[in-house]
Scaffold this active site. Sequence first.
Site, short mmCIF file in Angstrom:
data_model
loop_
_atom_site.label_atom_id
_atom_site.label_comp_id
_atom_site.label_asym_id
_atom_site.label_seq_id
_atom_site.Cartn_x
_atom_site.Cartn_y
_atom_site.Cartn_z
N GLU A 88 1.65 5.13 5.89
CA GLU A 88 0.32 4.56 5.80
C GLU A 88 0.34 3.10 5.39
O GLU A 88 1.36 2.58 4.93
CB GLU A 88 -0.52 5.37 4.82
N CYS A 101 -0.86 -4.28 3.40
CA CYS A 101 0.13 -3.58 2.60
C CYS A 101 0.93 -2.69 3.53
O CYS A 101 0.36 -1.88 4.26
CB CYS A 101 -0.60 -2.75 1.54
N CYS A 108 9.52 8.55 -0.87
CA CYS A 108 10.20 7.68 -1.83
C CYS A 108 11.01 8.57 -2.75
O CYS A 108 10.62 9.69 -3.03
CB CYS A 108 9.16 6.91 -2.64
N CYS A 112 8.03 8.33 -9.49
CA CYS A 112 7.24 7.86 -10.63
C CYS A 112 6.13 8.88 -10.91
O CYS A 112 5.58 9.49 -9.98
CB CYS A 112 6.63 6.49 -10.33
N CYS A 115 2.61 8.35 -9.02
CA CYS A 115 2.56 7.87 -7.63
C CYS A 115 2.64 9.00 -6.62
O CYS A 115 3.49 9.88 -6.74
CB CYS A 115 3.69 6.87 -7.40
N CYS A 334 -0.88 4.25 -2.97
CA CYS A 334 0.34 4.55 -2.23
C CYS A 334 0.52 6.03 -1.95
O CYS A 334 0.59 6.83 -2.87
CB CYS A 334 1.57 4.13 -3.03
N1 SAH Z 1 8.30 1.01 -4.93
C1 SAH Z 1 7.64 -0.25 -5.19
C2 SAH Z 1 6.30 -0.36 -4.45
C3 SAH Z 1 5.32 0.60 -5.01
S1 SAH Z 1 3.61 0.43 -4.71
C4 SAH Z 1 7.42 -0.42 -6.67
O1 SAH Z 1 7.71 0.51 -7.41
O2 SAH Z 1 7.00 -1.49 -7.08
C5 SAH Z 1 2.96 -0.88 -5.59
C6 SAH Z 1 2.45 -0.61 -7.00
O3 SAH Z 1 1.50 0.42 -7.13
C7 SAH Z 1 3.58 -0.29 -7.95
O4 SAH Z 1 3.44 -1.08 -9.08
C8 SAH Z 1 3.33 1.16 -8.26
O5 SAH Z 1 3.92 1.53 -9.48
C9 SAH Z 1 1.84 1.20 -8.27
N2 SAH Z 1 1.23 2.52 -8.12
C10 SAH Z 1 1.69 3.57 -7.42
N3 SAH Z 1 0.83 4.61 -7.48
C11 SAH Z 1 -0.20 4.20 -8.25
C12 SAH Z 1 -1.39 4.81 -8.69
N4 SAH Z 1 -1.69 6.05 -8.35
N5 SAH Z 1 -2.23 4.08 -9.45
C13 SAH Z 1 -1.94 2.82 -9.79
N6 SAH Z 1 -0.82 2.18 -9.41
C14 SAH Z 1 0.05 2.87 -8.66
#
Ligand code: SAH
Length: 361
Positions: A88, A101, A108, A112, A115, A334
């Site tokens: 997406e 984006c 992934c 986390c 996420c 994401c």
């Molecule tokens: N793998 C990369 C890109 C991730 S997406 C990274 O870890 O940076 C970009 C940002 O969105 C990251 O900071 C991630 O931690 C954050 N993120 C992911 N899911 C989220 C959510 N549900 N709410 C808020 N931020 C989120």
Amino acid sequence: MKQVLQDLSLPQIAALMEELGEPKYRAEQIYRGMMRAKRIGALNVPAALREKLLARFEDEPVKVREVFTSADGTEKYLFELADGNLIEGVLMTYKYGRTQCVSTQVGCRMNCAFCASGLNGLVRSLTAGEILAQVLCVNARAGGTPEKRAVTNVVLMGSGEPFDNYENVVRFLRNVSAAGGIGISPRNISLSTCGLVPQMYAFAEEGLPVNLTVSLHASSDEERARIMPVARAYKIADILAACDHYFRKTGRRYIFEYSLIAGENDGRAHAERLAALLRGRPCHVNLIRLNEVKEKGLQGVSEKDAYRFLGVLERAGLSATLRRQIGADIGGACGQLRASRLAEGVPAENAGAPAQDRAEP
Ligand code: SAH
């Protein structure tokens, strides 16, 4: 899966034309069509050459399957890859232009706690061309051309960890910024990483002055490890040292992302400790209010609490902003859209089964 034409640079397409015994100018024609998101089958070259290309390359490696438009104008894309996997992307409209984006992996493996991208683990990494094709296709749909781009900025903040797909991401960055192509400058590109320290050092040597963004989300290693398993491998102090190295090498100030999670990292003491950690560094802090993912069970904070947290950072002299929450009504975070399609039982071939399980087309 066949090869992806969008993986190739113009010189590589020129070499291919030579190999196929085609005149040199065909490379330009193919490249121009590709930059306009044309399918191979629709390229303005002789049918016999199209056939030769189609025997080797995917006609359309990234297809738009669904587009959702948010009340605020944000567009969310669900793309289908040639092997049926779903990824997406999001297109956000700002005063200065439009930011897309992009995803760098299907799923992934960083897992986390907040996420949606990691819900089903990593399926596979995207090729450089599959990342580029996302940009070309959205730019064309939004009425842009390589000369007059509709997509002005790109952020590698979709599904996936860019530095867990290092070679392909670097190749994508070179191809997306190449003169004569869509030509998006590295300065208009942000790469977000969960903090893979060795790749952060390697990246500083690539001569690609993109905006380096690191997902911090905590101010101590213990608290970070509770929400980001990767924190067990890399300490905050080592991440900060890698950021400083990047600054010395590129002159680019770096950015930290900090998603506020209720009861986890959103207290006054957290803000004060974060300020102490980052004070005096050439950085900016982007606060994000958690986008709640129902499978994850974590809660976001109110706007008021987010501003309170921001106030502590600002009074300590940090450069910080609270990111405007956009596209929340269309599953902007994401991996949310793909995860919801998987949960709805999208047919197996579209649901992200490992690519190696598939028969060659
Ligand atoms: N793998 C990369 C890109 C991730 S997406 C990274 O870890 O940076 C970009 C940002 O969105 C990251 O900071 C991630 O931690 C954050 N993120 C992911 N899911 C989220 C959510 N549900 N709410 C808020 N931020 C989120």
